[in-house]
Design a protein around this motif. Structure first.
Motif, short mmCIF file in Angstrom:
data_model
loop_
_atom_site.label_atom_id
_atom_site.label_comp_id
_atom_site.label_asym_id
_atom_site.label_seq_id
_atom_site.Cartn_x
_atom_site.Cartn_y
_atom_site.Cartn_z
N ILE A 1 -8.35 8.58 16.60
CA ILE A 1 -7.20 7.67 16.53
C ILE A 1 -7.30 6.75 15.33
N LEU A 2 -8.49 6.26 15.03
CA LEU A 2 -8.64 5.37 13.88
C LEU A 2 -8.50 6.14 12.57
N SER A 3 -8.97 7.36 12.55
CA SER A 3 -8.83 8.20 11.37
C SER A 3 -7.35 8.50 11.08
N VAL A 4 -6.60 8.83 12.12
CA VAL A 4 -5.17 9.10 11.98
C VAL A 4 -4.44 7.86 11.49
N LEU A 5 -4.73 6.72 12.08
CA LEU A 5 -4.06 5.47 11.69
C LEU A 5 -4.42 5.09 10.26
N ARG A 6 -5.67 5.29 9.87
CA ARG A 6 -6.10 4.98 8.51
C ARG A 6 -5.37 5.88 7.50
N THR A 7 -5.25 7.17 7.83
CA THR A 7 -4.52 8.10 6.96
C THR A 7 -3.06 7.69 6.86
N ARG A 8 -2.49 7.28 7.98
CA ARG A 8 -1.08 6.84 7.98
C ARG A 8 -0.90 5.61 7.09
N MET A 9 -1.82 4.65 7.17
CA MET A 9 -1.72 3.45 6.34
C MET A 9 -1.86 3.81 4.85
N GLU A 10 -2.76 4.75 4.53
CA GLU A 10 -2.92 5.17 3.14
C GLU A 10 -1.66 5.85 2.64
N ARG B 1 3.35 5.74 -0.51
CA ARG B 1 4.81 5.85 -0.51
C ARG B 1 5.45 4.58 -1.04
N GLN B 2 4.88 3.43 -0.73
CA GLN B 2 5.42 2.17 -1.24
C GLN B 2 5.41 2.17 -2.77
N LYS B 3 4.34 2.70 -3.36
CA LYS B 3 4.25 2.78 -4.81
C LYS B 3 5.36 3.68 -5.37
N VAL B 4 5.59 4.82 -4.73
CA VAL B 4 6.62 5.75 -5.18
C VAL B 4 8.01 5.12 -5.07
N LEU B 5 8.28 4.46 -3.94
CA LEU B 5 9.58 3.81 -3.75
C LEU B 5 9.78 2.68 -4.76
N ALA B 6 8.72 1.94 -5.07
CA ALA B 6 8.81 0.88 -6.07
C ALA B 6 9.13 1.47 -7.45
N GLU B 7 8.55 2.62 -7.77
CA GLU B 7 8.86 3.28 -9.04
C GLU B 7 10.32 3.70 -9.09
N ASN B 8 10.85 4.17 -7.96
CA ASN B 8 12.26 4.54 -7.91
C ASN B 8 13.15 3.35 -8.20
N ASN C 1 9.52 1.67 5.46
CA ASN C 1 8.12 1.86 5.10
C ASN C 1 7.29 0.64 5.49
N GLN C 2 7.84 -0.55 5.28
CA GLN C 2 7.14 -1.78 5.68
C GLN C 2 6.95 -1.84 7.19
#
Length: 137
Positions: free
Chosen positions: A10-19, A24-31, A113-114
């Motif tokens: 569960i922690l591994s999945v949540l950590r991957t989701r946060m990463e 994605r936030q970086k990509v959206l900011a570039e857009n 995303n937030q």
């Protein structure tokens, strides 16, 4: 070989989701930053898919990357350090300059995303709290 709390599925999945949400936030900011760049097409990231046991499925991703001939050049998309695949959608309106960024749509994606990040961090904190409670701390 020891077992750490971070190895729990569960922690591994949540950590991957946060990463993923951070990438994605970086990509959206570039857009958003390129909303007035002629010929720019918006990008997005494909959501990671998990196996039934919670492990991340790593699809084979091949592609072409831009060559940086000068260290002052910006790294192209996708970021070579990212383990997430990019996705493009064909449903966008193109301006006369060739730009296809819809700011309203991008801002809605940023807000969603937030919320995803907030949910993942809250679940991560609560999962750690439950583990601490179970350990009697």
């Amino acid at each position: 070989m020891g077992f750490g709390i971070g190895d729990l599925p569960i922690l591994s999945v949540l950590r991957t989701r946060m990463e993923w949400v951070q990438a994605r936030q970086k990509v959206l900011a570039e857009n958003v930053a390129n909303a007035d760049t002629p010929g720019y097409r918006p990008h997005d990231l494909v959501q990671p898919k998990f196996k039934a046991q919670g492990a991340l499925q790593q699809p084979h991703v091949g592609g072409v990357s831009l060559e940086r001939t000068n260290p002052l050049h910006l790294a192209g998309f996708p970021d070579p350090g990212s383990s997430f695949r990019s996705a493009t959608s064909g449903g966008f309106e193109v301006k006369s300059t060739g730009n296809a960024v819809n700011l309203e749509n991008q801002m809605m994606q940023v807000a969603g995303n937030q919320m995803d990040y907030h949910i993942a961090t809250t679940l991560y904190k609560r999962s750690l709290g439950l583990i601490k409670t179970a350990l009697g701390k």
